[in-house]
Design a protein around this motif. Sequence first.
Motif, mmCIF file in Angstrom:
data_model
loop_
_atom_site.group_PDB
_atom_site.id
_atom_site.type_symbol
_atom_site.label_atom_id
_atom_site.label_comp_id
_atom_site.label_asym_id
_atom_site.label_seq_id
_atom_site.Cartn_x
_atom_site.Cartn_y
_atom_site.Cartn_z
ATOM 1 N N VAL A 52 -7.618 -3.507 9.932
ATOM 2 C CA VAL A 52 -7.584 -2.085 9.581
ATOM 3 C C VAL A 52 -6.592 -1.890 8.442
ATOM 4 N N GLU A 53 -6.812 -0.845 7.690
ATOM 5 C CA GLU A 53 -5.886 -0.515 6.623
ATOM 6 C C GLU A 53 -4.790 0.374 7.205
ATOM 7 N N PRO A 54 -3.541 0.173 6.820
ATOM 8 C CA PRO A 54 -2.459 1.001 7.362
ATOM 9 C C PRO A 54 -2.623 2.458 6.936
ATOM 10 N N LYS A 55 -2.264 3.360 7.832
ATOM 11 C CA LYS A 55 -2.341 4.786 7.523
ATOM 12 C C LYS A 55 -1.150 5.175 6.659
ATOM 13 N N LEU A 56 -1.386 6.111 5.752
ATOM 14 C CA LEU A 56 -0.324 6.623 4.900
ATOM 15 C C LEU A 56 0.235 7.904 5.496
ATOM 16 N N ASP A 57 1.513 8.152 5.250
ATOM 17 C CA ASP A 57 2.091 9.427 5.651
ATOM 18 C C ASP A 57 1.435 10.528 4.823
ATOM 19 N N ASP A 58 1.492 11.768 5.284
ATOM 20 C CA ASP A 58 0.835 12.881 4.600
ATOM 21 C C ASP A 58 1.262 13.020 3.147
ATOM 22 N N PRO A 62 -1.339 6.445 -2.199
ATOM 23 C CA PRO A 62 -1.521 4.987 -2.282
ATOM 24 C C PRO A 62 -1.165 4.468 -3.670
#
Length: 69
Positions: A52-58, A62
């Motif tokens: 899975v790709e890591p989630k970014l903070d709001d 990227p």
Amino acid sequence: MKPATKLPVVSCPICGAAVKWTAENRWKPFCSERCKMIDLGQWATEKYRVPVEPKLDDGEAPDEDERPQ
């Protein structure tokens, strides 16, 4: 009369045995219940993982290298 169709044969993902891909083969793509349970155990112990790709903070954008093309 229809020509006889050749049934596909695949390799068991656990032991490599030849497996006929038929409706009667209840363990496909595995050769046996044993190989099916070995595979299930590997998923349960997290030996296999789905990447899975890591989630970014709001507020985080990227990097240019991480954007899909």
